[in-house]
Write an enzyme that holds these catalytic residues in place. Structure first.
Site, PDB file in Angstrom:
ATOM      1  N   CYS A 384     -64.746   8.745 -51.419  1.00 19.18           N
ATOM      2  CA  CYS A 384     -64.128   9.785 -50.762  1.00 19.18           C
ATOM      3  C   CYS A 384     -64.794  11.006 -51.146  1.00 19.18           C
ATOM      4  O   CYS A 384     -65.927  11.283 -49.688  1.00 19.18           O
ATOM      5  CB  CYS A 384     -63.065   9.755 -51.301  1.00 19.18           C
ATOM      6  SG  CYS A 384     -61.479  10.144 -49.197  1.00 19.18           S
ATOM      7  N   HIS A 510     -60.488   4.804 -50.729  1.00 15.09           N
ATOM      8  CA  HIS A 510     -60.202   4.412 -51.266  1.00 15.09           C
ATOM      9  C   HIS A 510     -60.005   3.320 -52.476  1.00 15.09           C
ATOM     10  O   HIS A 510     -58.607   2.408 -51.593  1.00 15.09           O
ATOM     11  CB  HIS A 510     -59.390   5.284 -52.134  1.00 15.09           C
ATOM     12  CG  HIS A 510     -58.902   6.729 -51.748  1.00 15.09           C
ATOM     13  ND1 HIS A 510     -59.224   7.861 -52.508  1.00 15.09           N
ATOM     14  CD2 HIS A 510     -58.776   7.563 -50.457  1.00 15.09           C
ATOM     15  CE1 HIS A 510     -58.855   9.168 -52.404  1.00 15.09           C
ATOM     16  NE2 HIS A 510     -58.674   9.129 -51.110  1.00 15.09           N
ATOM     17  N   GLU A 512     -60.079   2.154 -55.170  1.00  8.58           N
ATOM     18  CA  GLU A 512     -58.587   2.371 -56.432  1.00  8.58           C
ATOM     19  C   GLU A 512     -57.128   1.896 -56.192  1.00  8.58           C
ATOM     20  O   GLU A 512     -56.538   1.491 -56.691  1.00  8.58           O
ATOM     21  CB  GLU A 512     -58.856   3.364 -57.284  1.00  8.58           C
ATOM     22  CG  GLU A 512     -58.194   4.656 -56.529  1.00  8.58           C
ATOM     23  CD  GLU A 512     -58.907   5.702 -55.353  1.00  8.58           C
ATOM     24  OE1 GLU A 512     -60.364   4.574 -55.011  1.00  8.58           O
ATOM     25  OE2 GLU A 512     -59.003   6.638 -55.242  1.00  8.58           O
TER      26      GLU A 512
HETATM   27  N1  GLN Z   1     -61.619  17.042 -49.331  1.00  7.66           N
HETATM   28  C1  GLN Z   1     -62.066  15.594 -48.670  1.00  7.66           C
HETATM   29  C2  GLN Z   1     -61.653  15.168 -47.566  1.00  7.66           C
HETATM   30  O1  GLN Z   1     -61.202  15.855 -47.000  1.00  7.66           O
HETATM   31  C3  GLN Z   1     -61.858  14.253 -49.766  1.00  7.66           C
HETATM   32  C4  GLN Z   1     -60.746  13.649 -49.345  1.00  7.66           C
HETATM   33  C5  GLN Z   1     -60.401  12.894 -51.011  1.00  7.66           C
HETATM   34  O2  GLN Z   1     -61.610  12.731 -51.644  1.00  7.66           O
HETATM   35  N2  GLN Z   1     -59.495  12.196 -50.883  1.00  7.66           N
HETATM   36  O3  GLN Z   1     -62.174  14.504 -46.813  1.00  7.66           O
END
Ligand code: GLN
Length: 536
Positions: A384, A510, A512
């Site tokens: 992410c 994600h 994970e």
């Molecule tokens: N802050 C980033 C976004 O909103 C990444 C979010 C995250 O890593 N879950 O796109």
């Protein structure tokens, strides 16, 4: 009368005794005996969901496939059961009150006074039962957050008391988890805190059926007898839960204590067969007998509280075992990485993972970590925000886009390589929402991701607002960073790789959240494999 059986798990004496792990372990055993089970968590805080909570408060926010931001215990439920949970599996006081107040505003209560009993408790009971509506489970285990005696958990405890009465004997039971501390001065285990906590539960009208006692030392028969007698529970229903080296041993220990058999007997369920735990035991065996040892640098900003990266740490455990490898994870505070020290600080890792996150704090350190992995050809996994940092580094240092950034960090940047998409911009002006839950992604056959998944169509969970800005995709691809996973509907880029490097993968989603004991996540498995190869 529904045929679903309900088990309630409460906790006493102190928080953090591991109700989530005991619930998951019991669920695992019942599942391994052929029953369909789900686990639900009731959280006593007034936040509507943990999405807005700082990870320092309750640890990571776990996201379900249907897009709910939930308590991290749901992660344990999925990792143990290898079954998805949903929005219905997590209820907060905020959610309950919001629903009741909305109903009141709509006039649903026909002018009646709206009260904790019956309106709040009815809503709680409705939500406990709702979890078994869509899928008819044999058993629902409901974990009540907090500790009995807390003001916040009273409506939940009262709902459990009512439900127990409504459902009747053999259709529900209460398991109470407490602590038996060891006093080293007198060299004794003490049962008084347990007795007190059962007394508090009794005052609320609930007689626990089973007691699970957390302890550092083995419980003698005398202690078990004493607790049974003073707390009014059957002698065989006093269960020892001794400290173990990994949470994944707990189901085995609960099996030895016959927790599952006692539960089945009390619920009048047939004890069909011995639990099938072959895969689970193979995993434990590999976990306990590693052949390799590698070190991963986990670069993030919430490093003081390891629970902030719970699902990532657990994914490493699953992927490590599947590679016969012990994965040592060093948490690196990204704010401590600077242009002067980043090479030294990152030099002795076999792989680098840049963690998800929000806001600009520590972002430059994360970008440096991605840069280090790229320059030194160290296996790299960006999740992410981690992927976004790898993109920013590549833009600045390979494409020469000076000052390239995400518009989350620098709204005025000349090179917004990570940006809000048009539809997202409209929503954000209305108060801001995120891309949450599972989305499909199609993989390029010629990629590390495809090698890991061994299929083209995947679905992964998201939790972010910003995206790779595909107006720059050609520039990136010409310079060697490829978009290898694309969302089929929106064409958004979900995976970036640098094919000329050893293993360099950044994912917008994600992974994970969907790694489990019997099904470690393929990208984690291959990342660890690459790190093992790099190490040797
Ligand atoms: N802050 C980033 C976004 O909103 C990444 C979010 C995250 O890593 N879950 O796109």
């Amino acid at each position: 009368m529904s045929s679903t059986k309900y088990i309630f798990v409460t906790g006493g004496v102190t928080s953090s005794l591991g109700k989530g792990i005991i619930s998951s372990s019991l669920a695992k055993l019942l599942q391994a005996r052929g029953y369909s089970v789900t686990i639900q968590k009731l959280d006593p805080y007034i936040n509507v969901d943990p999405g807005t909570l700082n990870p320092y408060e309750h640890g990571e926010c776990y996201v379900t496939a249907d897009g709910a931001e939930t308590d991290l215990d749901l992660g344990h439920y999925e990792r143990f059961l290898n079954k998805p949970t949903s929005q219905d599996n997590n209820v907060t006081t905020g959610m309950v009150y919001q629903t009741v107040i909305n109903k009141e505003r709509r006039g649903d209560y026909l002018g009646k006074t709206v009260q904790v009993i019956p309106h709040i408790t009815d809503e709680i009971k409705y939500r406990i039962k709702k979890v078994a509506k869509k899928i008819k489970y044999d058993v629902v285990i409901t974990e009540i957050g907090g500790t009995v005696g807390d003001i916040e958990s009273l409506p939940y405890i009262e709902s459990v008391r009512q439900l127990k009465w409504e459902l009747g004997r053999a259709n529900s039971l209460v398991i109470h988890l407490t602590l038996v501390p060891y006093l080293s001065a007198s060299r004794e285990l003490k049962t008084k805190p347990t007795q007190h906590s059962v007394k508090v539960l009794l005052e609320t009208g609930i007689q626990p059926d089973i007691l699970v006692l957390r302890t550092e030392r083995k419980l003698s028969d005398d202690i078990r007898n004493k607790v049974a007698l003073f707390c009014n529970v059957d002698r065989d229903s006093v269960i020892e839960s001794i400290d173990v080296s990994t949470i994944y041993e707990v189901p085995i220990f609960m099996y030895r204590e016959k927790l599952d058999v006692i539960v089945l007997k009390k619920l009048d369920l047939v004890i069909k067969k011995e639990p099938r735990l072959r895969k689970w035991k193979t995993f434990l065996n590999k976990l306990n007998n590693p052949k390799h040892h590698i070190k991963i640098g986990l670069v993030g900003k919430y490093v003081e509280l390891p629970d902030a990266y719970k699902s990532i740490s657990e994914s490493f455990i699953h992927a490590g075992a599947s590679n016969d490898c012990f994965v040592e994870v060093d948490l690196i505070q990204s704010e401590t990485l600077h242009i002067r020290n980043y090479k030294r600080k990152l030099s002795d890792f076999d792989g680098i993972l840049v963690a998800p996150g929000f806001g600009h704090r520590g972002i430059e350190g994360k970008i440096l970590a991605a840069r280090f992995a790229r320059e030194k050809n160290v296996p790299f996994f960006g999740i992410c925000l981690g992927m976004q940092c790898a993109v920013i580094d590549f833009a600045r240092n390979k494409l020469g886009f000076e000052g390239a950034n995400s518009t989350e960090m620098d709204p005025e940047t000349k090179f917004p390589v990570i940006d809000l998409m048009e539809e997202q911009k409209k929503i954000t002006q209305k108060g801001g929402t995120m891309r949450l839950g599972a989305y499909n992604c199609v993989l390029n056959k010629n990629s590390l991701a495809y090698m890991a998944y061994k299929k083209r169509n995947i679905s992964e969970r998201h939790r972010h607002r910003y995206e790779f800005n595909d107006k720059y995709l050609k520039d990136f691809e010409n310079a060697g960073m490829k978009g290898v996973g694309i969302n089929p509907g929106s064409e958004l880029v979900e995976i970036m790789e640098i094919p000329e490097l050893r293993w360099f993968v950044g994912v917008q989603f994600h992974p994970e959240y969907s790694s489990t004991v019997v099904k470690p996540h393929p990208l984690f498995v291959d990342f660890i494999k690459a790190a093992v190869m790099y190490h040797t």
